[in-house]
Design an enzyme around this catalytic site. Structure first.
Site, PDB file in Angstrom:
ATOM      1  N   ARG A   4       1.684  31.973 -34.470  1.00 19.82           N
ATOM      2  CA  ARG A   4       0.599  32.946 -34.442  1.00 19.82           C
ATOM      3  C   ARG A   4       0.635  33.792 -33.182  1.00 19.82           C
ATOM      4  O   ARG A   4       0.190  34.931 -33.181  1.00 19.82           O
ATOM      5  CB  ARG A   4      -0.752  32.257 -34.558  1.00 19.82           C
ATOM      6  CG  ARG A   4      -1.060  31.344 -33.399  1.00 19.82           C
ATOM      7  CD  ARG A   4      -2.413  30.738 -33.538  1.00 19.82           C
ATOM      8  NE  ARG A   4      -2.647  29.929 -32.358  1.00 19.82           N
ATOM      9  CZ  ARG A   4      -3.744  29.234 -32.187  1.00 19.82           C
ATOM     10  NH1 ARG A   4      -4.679  29.261 -33.097  1.00 19.82           N
ATOM     11  NH2 ARG A   4      -3.910  28.520 -31.111  1.00 19.82           N
ATOM     12  N   GLY A  64      -4.756  21.485 -36.777  1.00 16.59           N
ATOM     13  CA  GLY A  64      -3.846  22.583 -36.489  1.00 16.59           C
ATOM     14  C   GLY A  64      -4.582  23.733 -35.856  1.00 16.59           C
ATOM     15  O   GLY A  64      -5.566  23.548 -35.131  1.00 16.59           O
ATOM     16  N   CYS A  65      -4.150  24.944 -36.108  1.00 13.18           N
ATOM     17  CA  CYS A  65      -4.771  26.143 -35.542  1.00 13.18           C
ATOM     18  C   CYS A  65      -6.258  26.176 -35.874  1.00 13.18           C
ATOM     19  O   CYS A  65      -6.647  26.059 -37.039  1.00 13.18           O
ATOM     20  CB  CYS A  65      -4.072  27.383 -36.086  1.00 13.18           C
ATOM     21  SG  CYS A  65      -4.885  28.930 -35.631  1.00 13.18           S
ATOM     22  N   PHE A  66      -7.090  26.354 -34.855  1.00 12.37           N
ATOM     23  CA  PHE A  66      -8.531  26.308 -35.105  1.00 12.37           C
ATOM     24  C   PHE A  66      -9.059  27.518 -35.862  1.00 12.37           C
ATOM     25  O   PHE A  66     -10.165  27.491 -36.391  1.00 12.37           O
ATOM     26  CB  PHE A  66      -9.346  26.096 -33.832  1.00 12.37           C
ATOM     27  CG  PHE A  66      -8.934  26.864 -32.603  1.00 12.37           C
ATOM     28  CD1 PHE A  66      -8.372  28.126 -32.663  1.00 12.37           C
ATOM     29  CD2 PHE A  66      -9.137  26.306 -31.342  1.00 12.37           C
ATOM     30  CE1 PHE A  66      -8.015  28.827 -31.520  1.00 12.37           C
ATOM     31  CE2 PHE A  66      -8.788  27.000 -30.192  1.00 12.37           C
ATOM     32  CZ  PHE A  66      -8.227  28.264 -30.273  1.00 12.37           C
TER      33      PHE A  66
END
Length: 242
Positions: A4, A64-66
């Site tokens: 990201r 994982g990615c918040f």
């Protein structure tokens, strides 16, 4: 660097461009590595249910990615707040650049405030495991790898810890997944809110390529699998003035 972050560096000048950004960056997507994940599914209700007194309660989830985890919980009926942040570690190192190094002990997490009169903790767990992550992955989710992306629960009290352990054991006993649940239970961890630009990210940037590929499908799974639990408008951290 997380995938990201590559997307963010490519798209920073037009980060708020919405769907147009996703289309402009689409030429990059076929070159990204594919990661096999457990598909979303409507998991069974928890056998061990929460018994929570009236009033607001807090629970913390890491998957994982918040960005995506926050985006899912912001659309869950009974949730009054969902804040992206860092669970575990120390306050001195609770910033995105440091945590992204993977050595601080933090996990990207979301602190969820909820009304148990509308949704219990065990019901939040069911939604989390059903749509917000692949709980069989170890120290990663999809394209993001490292201990900061681990799957973890951060119980706020002994009852949450008991309910979480019981539900994971229930899923494993039922062989809900092809592999055992790897989600860790980490009681006693502190939570530190993330920087402002991480808050409400899915709601503000639905066309961001990372969101379009990795997180929008989670929100769609929530709507399809739990329509009775879904609200159309997200509960935002940075709410616009009335």
């Amino acid at each position: 660097m997380a995938l990201r972050d590559t997307f963010r560096s490519l798209s920073r000048p037009v980060l708020g461009a919405g769907l147009g950004l996703g289309l402009a960056a689409a030429v990059l997507l076929p070159r990204l590595p594919a990661f096999a994940e457990e598909a979303p599914r409507r998991l069974p209700e928890a056998v061990t249910r929460s018994a929570e007194p009236a009033g607001p309660h807090v629970a913390a989830f890491a998957g994982g990615c918040f960005w995506g985890v926050q985006g899912v919980f912001q659309h869950v009926r009974g949730v009054t707040s969902a804040v992206s942040g860092y669970a575990g570690g120390t306050s001195a190192e609770a910033d995105y650049r440091t945590v992204s190094g993977g050595g601080t002990g933090h996990a990207e997490a979301v602190s969820v405030t909820y009304d148990p009169g509308l949704i219990r903790y065990d019901e939040l767990l069911r939604i989390f495991f059903s749509v917000a992550l692949d709980p069989t992955q170890v120290d990663r989710q999809g394209p993001d790898a490292g201990r900061q992306y681990r799957s973890a629960l951060f119980p706020q009290d002994a009852e949450q810890a008991q309910v979480a352990r019981a539900y994971i054991a229930q899923l494993d006993a039922a062989k809900a997944y092809a592999r055992p649940v790897a989600t860790r239970i980490e009681p006693g961890a502190a939570f530190y809110p993330a920087e402002g630009y991480h808050q409400d990210f899915m709601a503000l940037h639905p066309g961001h390529p990372y969101i379009a590929v990795n997180d929008a499908p989670k929100l769609e799974a929530l709507r399809v699998l739990f329509p009775e639990r879904t609200v159309p408008q997200p509960v935002l951290v940075n709410r616009p003035p009335a």
